[in-house]
Design an enzyme around this catalytic site. Structure first.
Site, PDB file in Angstrom:
ATOM      1  N   LYS A   7      -4.789   6.138   1.632  1.00  0.00           N
ATOM      2  CA  LYS A   7      -4.776   5.347   2.988  1.00  0.00           C
ATOM      3  C   LYS A   7      -5.202   6.546   4.236  1.00  0.00           C
ATOM      4  CE  LYS A   7      -4.184   1.224   1.834  1.00  0.00           C
ATOM      5  NZ  LYS A   7      -5.393   0.160   2.052  1.00  0.00           N
ATOM      6  N   LYS A   9       3.516 -10.001  -6.274  1.00  0.00           N
ATOM      7  CA  LYS A   9       3.735  -8.573  -6.253  1.00  0.00           C
ATOM      8  C   LYS A   9       4.888  -7.838  -7.073  1.00  0.00           C
ATOM      9  CE  LYS A   9       3.685  -7.079  -1.892  1.00  0.00           C
ATOM     10  NZ  LYS A   9       2.371  -6.274  -2.032  1.00  0.00           N
ATOM     11  N   HIS A  21      13.420 -10.278  -3.051  1.00  0.00           N
ATOM     12  CA  HIS A  21      14.365  -9.782  -4.119  1.00  0.00           C
ATOM     13  C   HIS A  21      15.881 -10.195  -3.806  1.00  0.00           C
ATOM     14  CE1 HIS A  21      11.343  -7.750  -6.852  1.00  0.00           C
ATOM     15  NE2 HIS A  21      10.996  -7.267  -5.808  1.00  0.00           N
ATOM     16  N   TYR A  68      12.425   8.965  -0.528  1.00  0.00           N
ATOM     17  CA  TYR A  68      12.670   7.887   0.021  1.00  0.00           C
ATOM     18  C   TYR A  68      12.767   7.708   1.421  1.00  0.00           C
ATOM     19  CZ  TYR A  68      15.452   3.173   0.251  1.00  0.00           C
ATOM     20  OH  TYR A  68      15.843   2.053   0.346  1.00  0.00           O
ATOM     21  N   ASP A  91     -11.974 -10.419  -4.255  1.00  0.00           N
ATOM     22  CA  ASP A  91     -10.693 -10.111  -4.876  1.00  0.00           C
ATOM     23  C   ASP A  91     -10.886  -9.398  -6.465  1.00  0.00           C
ATOM     24  OD1 ASP A  91      -7.799  -9.527  -5.323  1.00  0.00           O
ATOM     25  OD2 ASP A  91      -7.526 -10.726  -3.510  1.00  0.00           O
ATOM     26  N   ASP A  92      -9.851  -9.191  -7.059  1.00  0.00           N
ATOM     27  CA  ASP A  92      -9.687  -8.964  -8.391  1.00  0.00           C
ATOM     28  C   ASP A  92      -8.743  -9.933  -8.986  1.00  0.00           C
ATOM     29  OD1 ASP A  92      -9.572  -8.060 -10.950  1.00  0.00           O
ATOM     30  OD2 ASP A  92      -9.412  -6.168 -10.427  1.00  0.00           O
ATOM     31  N   TYR A 148      -0.919   6.782  -3.392  1.00  0.00           N
ATOM     32  CA  TYR A 148      -1.299   5.812  -2.417  1.00  0.00           C
ATOM     33  C   TYR A 148      -1.638   6.018  -1.041  1.00  0.00           C
ATOM     34  CZ  TYR A 148      -0.662   1.618   0.186  1.00  0.00           C
ATOM     35  OH  TYR A 148      -0.769   0.525   1.042  1.00  0.00           O
ATOM     36  N   SER A 193      -2.123  -1.395  -3.895  1.00  0.00           N
ATOM     37  CA  SER A 193      -0.833  -1.233  -3.136  1.00  0.00           C
ATOM     38  C   SER A 193       0.236  -0.996  -3.921  1.00  0.00           C
ATOM     39  CB  SER A 193      -0.768  -2.455  -2.149  1.00  0.00           C
ATOM     40  OG  SER A 193      -0.402  -3.535  -3.125  1.00  0.00           O
ATOM     41  N   SER A 238      -1.752   1.812   6.233  1.00  0.00           N
ATOM     42  CA  SER A 238      -0.354   1.862   5.937  1.00  0.00           C
ATOM     43  C   SER A 238       0.718   2.730   6.557  1.00  0.00           C
ATOM     44  CB  SER A 238      -0.167   2.053   4.115  1.00  0.00           C
ATOM     45  OG  SER A 238       1.232   2.047   3.749  1.00  0.00           O
TER      46      SER A 238
END
Length: 316
Positions: A139, A178, A187, A278, A28-29, A135, A75, A112
């Site tokens: 993918k 995230k 949320h 959207y 990972d980072d 993004y 992501s 994705s």
């Protein structure tokens, strides 16, 4: 496992630990050091930075690997640095893919549902794939590369297992790092706890207030999908990773409110910046997944949110 300190990766490690496996190399980072919390209660064999791992792969090392779960990626769908995105998501993935093929290692990677863009069809065929941000394009391009370089080769060479899983709206534990990219379930829970209300968009694209629909899938369900494909090494392909049944944002908000037994919904104006970009509706077509033999049922939003919040609040 690349991306092992991330959301889906850490949940996959937890599931492997439950099955008695701790011989796991996490790649990972950790520039965002807060992600260490996803690993703190897990058992792993070693950790390696993504750049160090890539150098070892390019040198042909680590040939004893049993399986590569490739979940590492940028992501952030709002990231528009295309050079960075293509390097991290596309180039890195190609190198790992060829390493896995050379060493005969099963390779299960994260694609994705964003590759479908605005939809409205969500079956795994190129005609349905219309990415709307860089993004999604990264993918999409890797999926196309896998199709061309692995699945479409007609030279009689048998490849080792390659599986791409197109994740829809995944939610569940270990996603707190995230931030803005965390799930709406996360949320909404935060909003109920702080303000006593869930904030949902007013109607758009012909949908009533809060009735935009997504395929919300609990993280434990996509973890099980990863493990199933690993256990069925003869299965290769690109598959949707969703429930196959869309539900509304109202459903998610009501599930959160119902768990807390308090709160209300407030509808806010639909942002101008999201118009024409959207996804008001997503729903995984599971035809290919079911044809491959995957029979497991998926949790509904009501079931998944309850399980998620029970864990967040340590409620029995």
């Amino acid at each position: 496992m690349t991306g092992g300190a991330g959301f889906i990766g850490s949940n996959l490690i937890a599931a492997l630990n439950q099955r008695g496996r701790s011989d796991i190399l996490v790649v990972d980072d950790l520039s965002d050091g807060s992600k260490f919390r996803n690993l703190a209660d897990l058992q792993i064999a070693d950790y390696m930075d993504k750049d160090e791992y890539l150098a070892r792969v390019e040198a042909g090392k680590r040939s004893k690997t049993e399986v590569i779960f490739h979940l590492g990626a940028c992501s952030t769908t709002t990231e528009w640095n295309g050079r960075f995105m293509m390097d991290v998501n596309y180039r890195y993935s190609k190198i790992l893919l060829h390493f896995a093929q050379e060493k005969r290692i099963p390779f299960i990677y994260a694609s994705s549902a964003s590759v479908y863009g605005m939809g409205p069809k969500y079956a795994e065929v190129p005609a349905n794939e219309k990415p709307v941000n860089v993004y999604a394009y990264s993918k999409f391009l890797f999926d196309q590369y896998v199709r061309r370089e692995i699945f479409a080769k007609a030279d009689g060479r048998k490849s080792s297992q390659v599986v791409g899983l197109r994740y829809f709206n995944v939610y569940g534990p270990r996603e707190q790092h995230k931030g803005g990219m965390a799930s709406v379930a996360y949320h909404f829970n935060q909003q109920i706890e702080s303000k006593g209300e869930c904030r949902l968009f007013k109607g758009s694209d012909g949908y009533a207030d809060g009735e935009q629909r997504r395929d919300f899938v609990y993280v434990g369900d996509v973890v099980e999908m990863n493990l199933w494909f690993w256990q069925h090494a003869q299965k290769s392909g690109i598959f949707n990773a969703g429930t196959g049944a869309s539900q509304s944002f109202n459903d998610v908000a009501n599930a959160v409110i119902g768990w807390h037994d308090k709160g209300r919904i407030r509808y806010i104006p639909f942002p101008d910046k999201l118009k024409n970009s959207y996804q008001s509706f997503t729903e995984a077509d599971l035809t290919r997944l079911r044809a491959a033999g995957y029979k497991r049922k998926f949790l509904t939003v009501e079931q998944g949110v309850k399980k998620y919040l029970n864990g967040l609040h340590q409620k029995s």
